[in-house]
Design a protein around this motif. Structure first.
Motif, PDB file in Angstrom:
ATOM      1  N   ALA A   1     -25.872 -47.163   7.276  1.00 18.45           N
ATOM      2  CA  ALA A   1     -27.336 -47.266   7.409  1.00 18.45           C
ATOM      3  C   ALA A   1     -27.716 -47.599   8.850  1.00 18.45           C
ATOM      4  O   ALA A   1     -28.665 -47.014   9.406  1.00 18.45           O
ATOM      5  N   ALA A   2     -26.982 -48.495   9.482  1.00 17.74           N
ATOM      6  CA  ALA A   2     -27.249 -48.839  10.886  1.00 17.74           C
ATOM      7  C   ALA A   2     -27.053 -47.625  11.788  1.00 17.74           C
ATOM      8  O   ALA A   2     -27.887 -47.351  12.666  1.00 17.74           O
ATOM      9  N   ASN A   3     -25.989 -46.875  11.562  1.00 19.18           N
ATOM     10  CA  ASN A   3     -25.744 -45.677  12.375  1.00 19.18           C
ATOM     11  C   ASN A   3     -26.820 -44.621  12.174  1.00 19.18           C
ATOM     12  O   ASN A   3     -27.228 -43.952  13.125  1.00 19.18           O
ATOM     13  N   ILE A   4     -27.279 -44.480  10.945  1.00 13.33           N
ATOM     14  CA  ILE A   4     -28.362 -43.520  10.683  1.00 13.33           C
ATOM     15  C   ILE A   4     -29.610 -43.935  11.460  1.00 13.33           C
ATOM     16  O   ILE A   4     -30.253 -43.107  12.104  1.00 13.33           O
ATOM     17  N   HIS A   5     -29.948 -45.210  11.419  1.00 10.90           N
ATOM     18  CA  HIS A   5     -31.118 -45.697  12.157  1.00 10.90           C
ATOM     19  C   HIS A   5     -30.950 -45.480  13.660  1.00 10.90           C
ATOM     20  O   HIS A   5     -31.871 -45.007  14.334  1.00 10.90           O
TER      21      HIS A   5
END
Length: 159
Positions: free
Chosen positions: A125-129
């Motif tokens: 999720a952090a990488n997607i953001h």
């Protein structure tokens, strides 16, 4: 059950002729899920997922999600990549419903999530953001808090 739209093998074979992905070998309904119909499609070249969008999805919002997935794929985020047909279209129609063919990611359902799994989800999720900061396409979020009253009322009225 998550196969709401049955597809005959002959219909799907004809549909797949519009793609450069080989001929249909096998079709299997994906039972997990609650909203859309998904099929695992195995061709002579590879394995794919066909998603048929059912009631709640607004067809005009699909380009946002297709472009987001393309954007994330170009940034090497592990997510399904939309497959275009021979005319360059990602969003098509089967059985009078919008659908998308995607690359297949190997994986399985986790019945007992651990802290390790939660860490993996958080990291992704952090990488997607981080990798979508430069994604410029926007859409209104129909599940935003300001819509919760309407959603609640629909639930109350569906009993």
């Amino acid at each position: 059950m998550a196969v709401y739209t049955p597809i005959a093998k002959e219909i799907l074979s004809s549909f797949l002729e519009n793609y450069n992905i080989g001929s249909l070998d096998k079709l299997k309904g994906v039972l997990e899920g609650v909203e859309n119909t998904n099929y695992k499609v195995i061709t002579s070249q590879d394995t794919f997922i066909l998603t048929i969008f059912e009631k709640r999805v607004k067809e005009q919002e699909l380009p946002f999600f297709i472009e987001l997935q393309n954007h994330l794929s170009r940034k090497n985020i592990q997510c399904p990549s939309p497959i275009s047909n021979r005319n360059g279209k990602y969003i098509n129609t089967i059985e009078d419903k919008p659908c998308v063919l995607m690359s297949f990611l190997e994986g399985k359902k986790i019945n007992n999530a651990t802290s390790y799994h939660c860490h993996q989800v958080g990291e992704l999720a952090a990488n997607i953001h981080l990798h979508s900061k430069d994604f410029t396409i926007t859409r209104n979020n129909g599940l935003h808090q300001k819509h919760w009253g309407n959603i609640f009322n629909k639930c109350q009225n569906s009993e």
